[in-house]
Write a protein that holds these residues in place. Sequence first.
Motif, PDB file in Angstrom:
ATOM      1  N   LYS A 105      17.811  -2.324  -1.016  1.00 46.69           N
ATOM      2  CA  LYS A 105      17.731  -3.401  -2.002  1.00 46.69           C
ATOM      3  C   LYS A 105      16.301  -3.919  -2.151  1.00 46.69           C
ATOM      4  N   GLY A 106      15.388  -3.419  -1.303  1.00 45.59           N
ATOM      5  CA  GLY A 106      14.004  -3.877  -1.340  1.00 45.59           C
ATOM      6  C   GLY A 106      13.748  -5.095  -0.479  1.00 45.59           C
ATOM      7  N   GLU A 107      14.740  -5.508   0.305  1.00 44.37           N
ATOM      8  CA  GLU A 107      14.586  -6.663   1.177  1.00 44.37           C
ATOM      9  C   GLU A 107      13.856  -6.249   2.453  1.00 44.37           C
ATOM     10  N   ILE A 108      12.906  -7.067   2.868  1.00 44.49           N
ATOM     11  CA  ILE A 108      12.202  -6.800   4.123  1.00 44.49           C
ATOM     12  C   ILE A 108      13.126  -7.205   5.259  1.00 44.49           C
ATOM     13  N   VAL A 109      13.538  -6.237   6.066  1.00 43.23           N
ATOM     14  CA  VAL A 109      14.465  -6.508   7.160  1.00 43.23           C
ATOM     15  C   VAL A 109      13.744  -6.652   8.495  1.00 43.23           C
ATOM     16  N   TRP A 110      12.470  -6.231   8.531  1.00 41.57           N
ATOM     17  CA  TRP A 110      11.664  -6.431   9.736  1.00 41.57           C
ATOM     18  C   TRP A 110      10.204  -6.286   9.388  1.00 41.57           C
ATOM     19  N   ASN A 111       9.411  -7.218   9.876  1.00 41.05           N
ATOM     20  CA  ASN A 111       7.976  -7.192   9.672  1.00 41.05           C
ATOM     21  C   ASN A 111       7.334  -7.173  11.047  1.00 41.05           C
ATOM     22  N   ASP A 112       6.559  -6.149  11.339  1.00 41.71           N
ATOM     23  CA  ASP A 112       5.970  -5.982  12.671  1.00 41.71           C
ATOM     24  C   ASP A 112       4.776  -6.904  12.841  1.00 41.71           C
ATOM     25  N   LYS A 113       4.968  -8.010  13.562  1.00 39.63           N
ATOM     26  CA  LYS A 113       3.900  -9.000  13.704  1.00 39.63           C
ATOM     27  C   LYS A 113       2.726  -8.500  14.541  1.00 39.63           C
ATOM     28  N   THR A 135       0.800  -1.218   0.000  1.00 35.49           N
ATOM     29  CA  THR A 135       0.000   0.000   0.000  1.00 35.49           C
ATOM     30  C   THR A 135       0.835   1.271   0.000  1.00 35.49           C
ATOM     31  N   GLN A 136       2.036   1.222   0.601  1.00 36.85           N
ATOM     32  CA  GLN A 136       2.824   2.449   0.672  1.00 36.85           C
ATOM     33  C   GLN A 136       4.253   2.148   1.098  1.00 36.85           C
ATOM     34  N   ILE A 137       5.200   2.855   0.497  1.00 32.10           N
ATOM     35  CA  ILE A 137       6.586   2.878   0.985  1.00 32.10           C
ATOM     36  C   ILE A 137       6.871   4.323   1.354  1.00 32.10           C
ATOM     37  N   LEU A 138       7.226   4.540   2.599  1.00 37.07           N
ATOM     38  CA  LEU A 138       7.572   5.882   3.048  1.00 37.07           C
ATOM     39  C   LEU A 138       9.013   6.180   2.647  1.00 37.07           C
ATOM     40  N   TYR A 139       9.404   7.416   2.686  1.00 38.94           N
ATOM     41  CA  TYR A 139      10.720   7.820   2.204  1.00 38.94           C
ATOM     42  C   TYR A 139      11.850   7.188   3.017  1.00 38.94           C
ATOM     43  N   PHE A 140      12.979   7.019   2.354  1.00 34.72           N
ATOM     44  CA  PHE A 140      14.162   6.458   2.998  1.00 34.72           C
ATOM     45  C   PHE A 140      14.862   7.531   3.821  1.00 34.72           C
ATOM     46  N   GLU A 141      15.342   7.113   4.979  1.00 33.44           N
ATOM     47  CA  GLU A 141      16.288   7.896   5.771  1.00 33.44           C
ATOM     48  C   GLU A 141      17.469   6.973   5.960  1.00 33.44           C
ATOM     49  N   GLY A 142      18.589   7.331   5.399  1.00 31.33           N
ATOM     50  CA  GLY A 142      19.728   6.425   5.450  1.00 31.33           C
ATOM     51  C   GLY A 142      19.430   5.204   4.598  1.00 31.33           C
ATOM     52  N   GLU A 143      19.627   4.046   5.172  1.00 30.90           N
ATOM     53  CA  GLU A 143      19.480   2.792   4.422  1.00 30.90           C
ATOM     54  C   GLU A 143      18.092   2.160   4.516  1.00 30.90           C
ATOM     55  N   TYR A 144      17.169   2.743   5.306  1.00 26.10           N
ATOM     56  CA  TYR A 144      15.911   2.061   5.596  1.00 26.10           C
ATOM     57  C   TYR A 144      14.691   2.937   5.347  1.00 26.10           C
ATOM     58  N   ALA A 145      13.584   2.257   5.006  1.00 21.87           N
ATOM     59  CA  ALA A 145      12.300   2.934   4.836  1.00 21.87           C
ATOM     60  C   ALA A 145      11.211   2.047   5.429  1.00 21.87           C
ATOM     61  N   LEU A 146      10.138   2.685   5.874  1.00 21.69           N
ATOM     62  CA  LEU A 146       8.970   1.955   6.354  1.00 21.69           C
ATOM     63  C   LEU A 146       8.102   1.568   5.165  1.00 21.69           C
ATOM     64  N   PHE A 147       7.377   0.455   5.296  1.00 21.55           N
ATOM     65  CA  PHE A 147       6.384   0.110   4.287  1.00 21.55           C
ATOM     66  C   PHE A 147       5.099  -0.305   4.978  1.00 21.55           C
ATOM     67  N   ARG A 148       4.004  -0.243   4.222  1.00 19.15           N
ATOM     68  CA  ARG A 148       2.712  -0.739   4.673  1.00 19.15           C
ATOM     69  C   ARG A 148       2.180  -1.664   3.592  1.00 19.15           C
ATOM     70  N   ALA A 149       1.564  -2.753   3.998  1.00 21.30           N
ATOM     71  CA  ALA A 149       1.010  -3.707   3.053  1.00 21.30           C
ATOM     72  C   ALA A 149      -0.204  -4.378   3.693  1.00 21.30           C
ATOM     73  N   LYS A 150      -0.963  -5.116   2.884  1.00 17.54           N
ATOM     74  CA  LYS A 150      -2.134  -5.839   3.386  1.00 17.54           C
ATOM     75  C   LYS A 150      -1.977  -7.320   3.098  1.00 17.54           C
ATOM     76  N   ASP A 151      -2.551  -8.125   3.990  1.00 20.63           N
ATOM     77  CA  ASP A 151      -2.687  -9.550   3.734  1.00 20.63           C
ATOM     78  C   ASP A 151      -4.077  -9.957   4.204  1.00 20.63           C
ATOM     79  N   GLU A 152      -4.325 -11.276   4.319  1.00 19.64           N
ATOM     80  CA  GLU A 152      -5.662 -11.717   4.713  1.00 19.64           C
ATOM     81  C   GLU A 152      -6.080 -11.218   6.085  1.00 19.64           C
TER      82      GLU A 152
END
Length: 98
Positions: free
Chosen positions: A38-46, A10-27
């Motif tokens: 690189k586009g790799e998910i380094v942390w997913n907030d469970k 749904t959204q990728i927020l701007y990068f600061e340094g090497e990282y950016a926040l993202f938002r997505a949807k699932d079931e």
Amino acid sequence: MHIKELKELTQILYFEGEYALFRAKDEQGLYRGVINRKGEIVWNDKWRHIVMRVHEYPHIFRTYNDDKPPQRLFYDVEKQAFVESPIIDEQNLLKHIR
């Protein structure tokens, strides 16, 4: 996992340094996490709570768990571990969080 593998980004927020926040949807609904350049998910907030970058610490992010009452947690994506709060003065926490 790579950001391109998400079913509904749904959204990728701007990068600061090497990282950016993202938002997505699932079931189960909306969730948030952190990607690297690189586009790799380094942390997913469970816990699916708001994830915020800790100002002046571009590799540390804040979230909450589902305890009663919820606890504030800090995650260092470079160490890939939860860490103690980097903010010494809890009274001024809001000044340091974006």
